[in-house]
Structure formats: C-alpha cells, structure tokens
Scaffold this motif. Structure first.
Motif: not given
Ligand SMILES: [Zn+2]
Length: 576
Positions: A188-216
């Motif tokens: 179940y993908a929903s069993d792996h939420m912690k991993e998704f969070y940690s991979y997301a942080e990894e991408l952020i720290m590598k400057d390969q992802a960013y949090v965007c606050s712009c309207p849709r």
C-alpha cells in the motif's frame, strides 16, 4: 514426404467417401501428438477424445474405437520421443506450425536474460471497479514475473485520500484472485508516507524541489509561458521551512514542485507538483497525514521501494514516463523498465468510469456489474471464466497500435471452455403447449453432456403433450417434419401435430428443423434469463435445474450459455 497410405474405402461408395480421413491415421496422429506432450507415453482416454472430436461418428462404435486406439498406442508408445516427433512431422506438419505460433514468447521483445531478476507490479487505485483492461495489465505483469521465476507485487496506489475507498481494496483483491493471480506481496503506497516525506526533503535540500505558494491560475500560466515564479529561487532553507508549514497550512496554499525546466517540450516536466495538501481523512491512515504525494512521485518512489524491475502498462501513461524516470534518477534509484501497450477498447462498451456512474445513477445501468459492461464483476456474474479472459487479453498482444476488440473475440474464447465444462439443459423461452397425436409413451435418458456419460443424464417420460418455444411453434410449416431433439419426429397438419416416428434417421432424410422441448409435467421449473440488453426472458426449464447452485453455468440448448444468479427467482444471466 512419403506418400500417405490410401484410406481403406472398399466398404464405402459415393462421392464423399474418399474425402473422409482414415480412422487409423487420425488415431496415429493424435497418439503421436499426445505422446510427444507427455514424455513419450500417450494416454488412451485423451486419444479417444481427440479422435471423436475430429470424427464424431466414431461415437457409434466406442468398443471398436477403443480397440484400435489400444493397438496403435502400443506401437506408438514403443517408438521413443525422437521417432515420435519425426513421424508426427511427417503426417501432420500443420500441428507444428500451430504449436510454434502458440508457444512464441510474447515477452521476447524485452530481451530478458535467463538469470535476470524480474520483479513486476500492477498498481491499481482503489477508487473504481477493475475492468478487462486492468485484467490485461495485471495478467501481463504477473505472467512476465512467473515465467522468469520472479516476483509480482500488487500495489494499491492510494495516496489520494479523497479517492481511495475501503470497499475497493477488497473488490480489487477479490477480482484478481478470481482471475487466478496470487501476488507475492500486496503493498500500500499509504504505508510508505514517512519515506515520501523524507525523499521530498532530500529533493528540497538538493535544491531540486521547492515549495510554491502561487495561486493555481498563476502556476498554470507560468507553465504555459515558461516563466518561473519567485518561489523557484528562494533556496533550500526557505523551502524546507515552508515544507514544515505545509503540514498545517490550508489546502491549496502550498504545493511542492520539482525544479526541472519550465520550457520543457514535455509539459509534464514543467516543474510538476509532486506533493500537495489534501484535507480529507484517509480510509487507512485517518487524519494522520495531510500532505500527499501525487501520482508520479508516488509511482516512481514505490517502484524503487519495492524493487520493481519491469512494468507493462497501458499507453495513456506514456507522457508521464519521462517524469517518473527523472524522479528515480534524481533520487539515485535504478530505473524501472516500462513497456507500453495500446488502450484496451471493446466495441460498444462504455468504459468511462464517470459515464458509467452517471448511467447507474439515472437507472440506465443496473450497477457496476451491469451485464452490458466489461468490468470484471460484470463478466464474472454473466459467466465468463478467468481462463477465457486470460487467453483473450494475452491474444491482444503488447502493441501500441490501437485496435477495437469485439465481444465476439472474447465470446469465442469463453465458448471454447464452456462447451466442455457446461452441462446441457432445456429452457423453453415463452413456452407454447402442443399435442402430438399418437406420440407413444417414451422413457428417455438424455446425457447432461454429449461427450461425458459419467456426468449423468436427464430422465423424461413423454406422452403426447409438450412445450416448445413459441418462436419455434410460430414457424412450423404445413406438412413438414420436425424433430424434438433426442425424442421424436412429428408433422404439422393444419392446426394439428401428428407423430411420425422416433428414429433420427427419418428426420435426417426430410426433416425441416430440430426443436428443444419439455414434456408437460408438474415438476418443470419457472425460470428467467436476464439478457445483456436488460430484457428478461421467461419460461420453463427441466426439473434438474432446481438442483443447481448459484454460480453454475449451463448450456440451455438452442438458447445459449447462462449462469444461475438468483436461486429464489431461478434467474439466470445470459452469458452468450
Ligand atoms: Zn510560486
């Protein structure tokens, strides 16, 4: 090739005699073929069955046939495998052509090495009913894994809490089990939420992802115009802070985006969203998480977590492939090898989930298992069997060329199996009562299956009164001879029907038509059949039908195959 032995024709005359295959030659062919498949030893039962299916008239002398088979088998089984193959090639080269075509490996194009590790997956979203297209995808992935001693994973892609519904996990698992799939793992993908969070942080720290606050709307425009927003350059630290805030922020305020290229030729690569806030309780994790990976991020990461090596899937995901592989490479994962095939279109069948739901709501369809649909629940309820679905979907191949498949193709596969499996009964649709004057009292035992005596028989005592289908009654012509199947011949004269004889031979000479029938008696069973167009056919069936269990599939002679659906109402569903 050596000249064939001339058939023995001395007892036969007339133009057709020479065209008939020679009995011994037919037996030899099937004996050799059977021996070749079973370590050089053919079995008499199998050879007799094959010989009869080629020459049905052999049934009239079973003893003689058994004697011939036993003689020929003694010779054939003594030959040894090599000699058997050689002889078979000589007398029936066509068998080899067919065999080779059949055994061709449909996965050959993948070019797998003998010892190569294979782990495949099929990832349904538990939000709707699986249909025959899902059956194709799951069976291909399952087959590929099984043929290479690999592993198969059934993965529920359930990272949209608004769509994942509890009931559908069970429906999918149950439908696939019915198809004969037994996953090595269910994940179940929903069993792996912690991993998704940690991979997301990894991408952020590598400057390969960013949090965007712009309207849709702005995000959409910036993708169309290829212009970056300010969020793109705020740096990992700021993004990480915002990522934390996402856990409590309102839905829609932030999205996590990959930093790829806003002018990329593939629009799915233009800084796509990989995580978003969804304020809905998840059926498995409740309110624990609010931040969910979107489809591409989830898919790419799950393939890595599960160690998926190969996946075969429908072509509509083609555009997303580049993005999913890109995510895998950013995170240093091995890339899943993906093979696409054309969408599965069945002629005249509604496949859009949205439209099906609408039609169920307005009463045009009876439900997800409506007999006009190709959902697995519908096919199962109608009497399609898993082996037929498997042969059908695998026969469509792994090609990207769109093709519209017809019910006829599926029906042909199903019929091939049901013909053997299903017992025969009489069902008189819209019955008309007729009296056949001077018909003698007959005690009849009709086999439940013409080829298998051991399955038992239907016993009837007949007199002058019968039911036949009204449609048949209306078509009877003056003066012509008709036969009640396996019972008697009669002739229509004015409004009356007169007994002619019981002999099949008499019918063969000048008979006009064969009818199914039931004797007028108290124990007949009121029976109804639901047709794929929702019409209901009502009539009578023989007494034995009352002893069938729900799920039994039978052949109502001259009507079609039907599956017993509701025993209280004796309602069947028409298969085909
Ligand atoms: Zn932005």
């Amino acid at each position: 090739m050596k000249p064939k032995k001339k058939p023995d024709t001395k007892h036969e005359t007339g133009p057709e005699a020479n065209a008939k295959p020679d009995l011994r030659e037919v037996i030899r062919k099937h004996a050799l073929e059977n021996a070749r498949r079973f370590n050089g030893k053919a079995s008499p039962g199998a050879v007799i069955g094959k010989a009869i299916s080629e020459m049905p008239e052999l049934k009239q002398n079973m003893k003689g046939l058994a004697r011939e088979v036993s003689l020929i088998l003694r010779q054939v089984n003594a030959l040894g495998a090599e000699k058997q193959t050689e002889l078979l090639m000589e007398i029936a080269p066509e068998l080899f052509e067919k065999k080779e075509r059949k055994e061709r490996d449909i996965f050959e194009f993948i070019g797998l090495g003998e010892k190569e590790k294979v782990v495949t997956a099929f990832p349904p979203e538990p939000s709707k009913y699986p249909h025959i297209g899902h059956a194709k995808a799951i069976m291909l992935n399952y087959e590929l894994a099984k043929r290479h001693n690999g592993e198969f994973v059934l993965r529920f892609e359930d990272t949209n809490p608004r769509l994942a519904k509890k009931e559908f996990y069970e429906i999918h698992a149950d439908n696939y089990a019915w198809l004969g799939i037994s996953p090595d793992r269910t994940d179940y993908a929903s069993d792996h939420m912690k991993e998704f969070y940690s991979y997301a942080e990894e991408l952020i720290m590598k400057d390969q992802a960013y949090v965007c606050s712009c309207p849709r709307e702005d995000v959409k425009l910036s993708r169309e115009r290829g212009i970056a927003c300010e969020c793109r350059d705020m740096g990992p630290e700021e993004s990480k802070k915002r990522f934390k805030e996402m856990e409590t922020a309102e839905e829609g305020v932030y999205i996590l985006r990959l930093k790829i290229d806003l002018t990329h030729r593939n629009s799915t690569m233009r800084d796509p969203t990989i995580m978003r806030i969804i304020d809905a309780k998840h059926t498995r994790t409740g309110a624990k998480y609010r931040l969910w990976p979107n489809y591409d991020f989830e898919n790419a990461v799950m393939d890595a977590i599960e160690g998926i090596t190969h996946r075969l899937r429908s072509k509509e995901f083609e555009m997303r492939n580049e993005l999913q592989r890109h995510i895998q490479s950013l995170l240093g994962f091995g890339e899943t090898r993906i093979f696409e095939f054309a969408r599965f279109n069945m002629e005249g069948v509604e496949s859009s989930g949205r439209i099906i739901r609408e039609k169920i709501d307005n009463g045009e369809l009876t439900g997800w298992d409506d007999p006009s649909l190709t959902t697995l629940v519908a096919l199962r309820r109608r009497g399609f069997v898993p082996e037929a679905i498997k042969s059908f979907v695998l026969s469509t191949g792994i090609t990207k060329a769109e093709a519209t498949l017809t019910w006829d193709d599926l029906i042909a596969q199903n019929k091939r199996i049901l013909d053997r499996e299903c017992n025969r009964y009489f069902f008189i649709d819209d019955p008309a009562r007729i009296k056949i004057k001077n018909a003698p009292r007959l005690e009849l035992n009709l086999r439940l299956h013409p080829d298998f005596r051991e399955r038992g028989s239907r016993s009837y005592t007949t007199g002058e009164d019968f039911y036949i289908a009204k449609k048949d009654a209306d078509r009877l012509e003056e003066g012509k001879i008709y036969r009640l199947m396996d019972c008697l011949n009669f002739r229509k004269k004015g409004d009356a029907f007169n007994f002619v004889s019981a002999e099949l031979e008499d019918y063969k000479k000048e008979g006009k038509g064969m009818l199914h029938w039931l004797p007028v008696q108290d124990s007949l069973v009121k029976t109804e059949v639901l047709m794929p167009d929702h019409s209901l056919r009502k009539g009578l069936a023989g007494p034995l039908v009352a002893g069938l269990d729900v799920g039994a599939i039978v052949q109502f002679e001259r009507f079609g195959f039907c599956r017993l659906d509701d025993k209280n109402r004796m309602r069947f569903w028409f298969t085909h």
